[in-house]
Design a protein around this motif. Structure first.
Motif, PDB file in Angstrom:
ATOM      1  N   GLU A 210     -82.853 -32.116 -27.391  1.00  0.00           N
ATOM      2  CA  GLU A 210     -83.325 -31.102 -28.323  1.00  0.00           C
ATOM      3  C   GLU A 210     -83.329 -31.657 -29.745  1.00  0.00           C
ATOM      4  O   GLU A 210     -82.758 -32.719 -30.023  1.00  0.00           O
ATOM      5  CB  GLU A 210     -82.428 -29.864 -28.247  1.00  0.00           C
ATOM      6  N   GLU A 211     -83.939 -30.924 -30.658  1.00  0.00           N
ATOM      7  CA  GLU A 211     -83.922 -31.321 -32.060  1.00  0.00           C
ATOM      8  C   GLU A 211     -82.523 -31.071 -32.635  1.00  0.00           C
ATOM      9  O   GLU A 211     -82.022 -29.947 -32.582  1.00  0.00           O
ATOM     10  CB  GLU A 211     -84.957 -30.536 -32.852  1.00  0.00           C
ATOM     11  N   LEU A 212     -81.923 -32.106 -33.165  1.00  0.00           N
ATOM     12  CA  LEU A 212     -80.553 -32.002 -33.671  1.00  0.00           C
ATOM     13  C   LEU A 212     -80.526 -32.429 -35.137  1.00  0.00           C
ATOM     14  O   LEU A 212     -80.209 -33.567 -35.466  1.00  0.00           O
ATOM     15  CB  LEU A 212     -79.603 -32.876 -32.836  1.00  0.00           C
ATOM     16  N   THR A 213     -80.863 -31.511 -35.993  1.00  0.00           N
ATOM     17  CA  THR A 213     -80.817 -31.786 -37.425  1.00  0.00           C
ATOM     18  C   THR A 213     -79.403 -31.586 -37.936  1.00  0.00           C
ATOM     19  O   THR A 213     -78.558 -30.953 -37.278  1.00  0.00           O
ATOM     20  CB  THR A 213     -81.753 -30.838 -38.181  1.00  0.00           C
ATOM     21  N   VAL A 214     -79.128 -32.116 -39.106  1.00  0.00           N
ATOM     22  CA  VAL A 214     -77.818 -31.922 -39.721  1.00  0.00           C
ATOM     23  C   VAL A 214     -77.557 -30.432 -39.923  1.00  0.00           C
ATOM     24  O   VAL A 214     -76.431 -29.948 -39.704  1.00  0.00           O
ATOM     25  CB  VAL A 214     -77.717 -32.681 -41.059  1.00  0.00           C
TER      26      VAL A 214
ATOM     27  N   PRO B 203     -74.431 -38.517 -39.346  1.00  0.00           N
ATOM     28  CA  PRO B 203     -74.814 -37.795 -38.125  1.00  0.00           C
ATOM     29  C   PRO B 203     -76.084 -38.338 -37.473  1.00  0.00           C
ATOM     30  O   PRO B 203     -76.135 -38.478 -36.248  1.00  0.00           O
ATOM     31  CB  PRO B 203     -75.008 -36.356 -38.632  1.00  0.00           C
ATOM     32  N   GLY B 204     -77.108 -38.644 -38.278  1.00  0.00           N
ATOM     33  CA  GLY B 204     -78.352 -39.134 -37.701  1.00  0.00           C
ATOM     34  C   GLY B 204     -78.186 -40.432 -36.954  1.00  0.00           C
ATOM     35  O   GLY B 204     -78.739 -40.618 -35.860  1.00  0.00           O
ATOM     36  N   ALA B 205     -77.411 -41.366 -37.514  1.00  0.00           N
ATOM     37  CA  ALA B 205     -77.185 -42.653 -36.854  1.00  0.00           C
ATOM     38  C   ALA B 205     -76.389 -42.467 -35.572  1.00  0.00           C
ATOM     39  O   ALA B 205     -76.664 -43.129 -34.551  1.00  0.00           O
ATOM     40  CB  ALA B 205     -76.465 -43.606 -37.803  1.00  0.00           C
ATOM     41  N   TRP B 206     -75.423 -41.569 -35.608  1.00  0.00           N
ATOM     42  CA  TRP B 206     -74.607 -41.305 -34.410  1.00  0.00           C
ATOM     43  C   TRP B 206     -75.466 -40.720 -33.299  1.00  0.00           C
ATOM     44  O   TRP B 206     -75.379 -41.147 -32.145  1.00  0.00           O
ATOM     45  CB  TRP B 206     -73.465 -40.365 -34.774  1.00  0.00           C
ATOM     46  N   ILE B 207     -76.295 -39.730 -33.638  1.00  0.00           N
ATOM     47  CA  ILE B 207     -77.169 -39.113 -32.638  1.00  0.00           C
ATOM     48  C   ILE B 207     -78.121 -40.145 -32.046  1.00  0.00           C
ATOM     49  O   ILE B 207     -78.328 -40.213 -30.825  1.00  0.00           O
ATOM     50  CB  ILE B 207     -77.972 -37.958 -33.272  1.00  0.00           C
TER      51      ILE B 207
END
Length: 318
Positions: free
Chosen positions: A228-232, A258-262
């Motif tokens: 799914e879309e996982l924005t901050v 968060p973005g790098a982890w996802i």
């Protein structure tokens, strides 16, 4: 069977000494057959003192090094390497019997031994953050990175302090036999199959009080919703925090944005699907949240240097 020799040098860190025999020794194929023959060894057959009040009787002497496919040096307070950057003749002679091409691994301060043997010159290496400056001082030719949990430099791998040896051994299993085998070992040993971030998150930080908000529950939730879309903003709402607070606490707890982890977790998920299921590349990309087959190809080449088809062939044999 891949032979692993774990060289114990007194006084050895007992925790470190047990990591490779436990994890590598627990790796099995689908038929339940062991994948590694792990043996502990010393430079003599005498009991080896540990740093915390007990001795270890190694299963073999230095002769085990000459037939090993992988040699692992756990953390140690072995004074010649730790204080002077050198090796006693008996240790140097034992390491000289290691065959060319053998994979060399250190856990924690075992890096001082590899460095003293001249095996880390010109390489990037990890060790315990507390002793990183000592390693730099003794061996200026080694590029010490105290922020990461481990460094994979091909035929030489080094881990950060203590429990980072678990991360490195799981990485070795994953590299050799795929995520499925590594995940099974992690599950058996009741440890996570990976840890986010690096050693920096543990340096001079206080443990949060129990009532402090954490991003751990949201990270666990995100792993179930990678497609799914996982924005901050969405992650922050799940954690009941502002985006700014969530970003800060996420970095504190994982060492990553968060973005790098996802993105890393999505690549991990894609790798698991490629190893275990015969799905079209576009479907693997969709289920892992990478969107398109083109993006999956880009991320996989950047991460492991292979295309999805090549990766699947390596780990499925198809």
């Amino acid at each position: 069977m891949h032979r692993v020799a774990v060289l114990l040098l007194a006084p050895v860190v007992g925790f470190d000494a047990a990591i490779a025999p436990m994890l590598l020794g627990s790796a099995e194929d689908d038929a339940g057959e062991r994948l590694y023959d792990v043996v502990t060894c010393g430079v003599t057959r005498e009991p080896i003192a540990s740093t915390h009040g007990f001795d270890i009787v190694a299963a073999a002497g230095p002769e085990a090094l000459a037939t090993a496919d992988t040699v692992i040096v756990p953390g140690t307070r072995y004074a010649p390497a730790r204080h002077d950057g050198v090796l006693d003749p008996d240790v140097a002679d034992a390491l000289a019997t290691v065959r060319p091409g053998t994979r060399l691994v250190s856990i924690c301060t075992g890096a001082f031994v590899l460095a003293a043997a001249g095996l880390l010159a010109g390489r990037t290496a990890a060790t315990h953050w507390k002793f990183a400056d000592d390693l730099r001082r003794l061996h200026p030719g080694v590029r010490v990175d105290e922020k990461v949990l481990f460094v994979d430099d091909g035929d030489v791998l080094t881990s950060a302090g203590l429990a980072a040896g678990i991360d490195l051994c799981l990485h070795i299993i994953r590299t050799d036999h795929g995520s499925g085998v590594a995940n099974a070992v992690a599950k058996y040993c009741v440890v996570p199959p990976w840890r986010e971030g690096g050693q920096a998150q543990f340096i001079d930080r206080q443990v949060p009080a129990p009532d402090d908000a954490s991003t751990a529950a949201t990270r666990h939730w995100a792993l179930q919703h990678l497609d799914e879309e996982l924005t901050v903003e969405r992650l922050a709402r799940h954690a009941n925090m502002s985006a700014r607070t969530f970003n800060r606490r996420f970095r504190d707890e994982t060492g990553q944005a968060p973005g790098a982890w996802i993105r890393s977790r999505r690549v991990d998920r894609a790798r698991e699907l490629l190893e275990s299921r015969d799905l079209p590349v576009d479907e693997v990309a969709r289920l892992s949240g990478l969107g398109t087959g083109g993006n999956l190809r880009h991320q996989l080449r950047r991460g492991v240097g292979m295309s999805p088809s090549s990766y699947r062939k390596v780990y499925q044999g198809t």
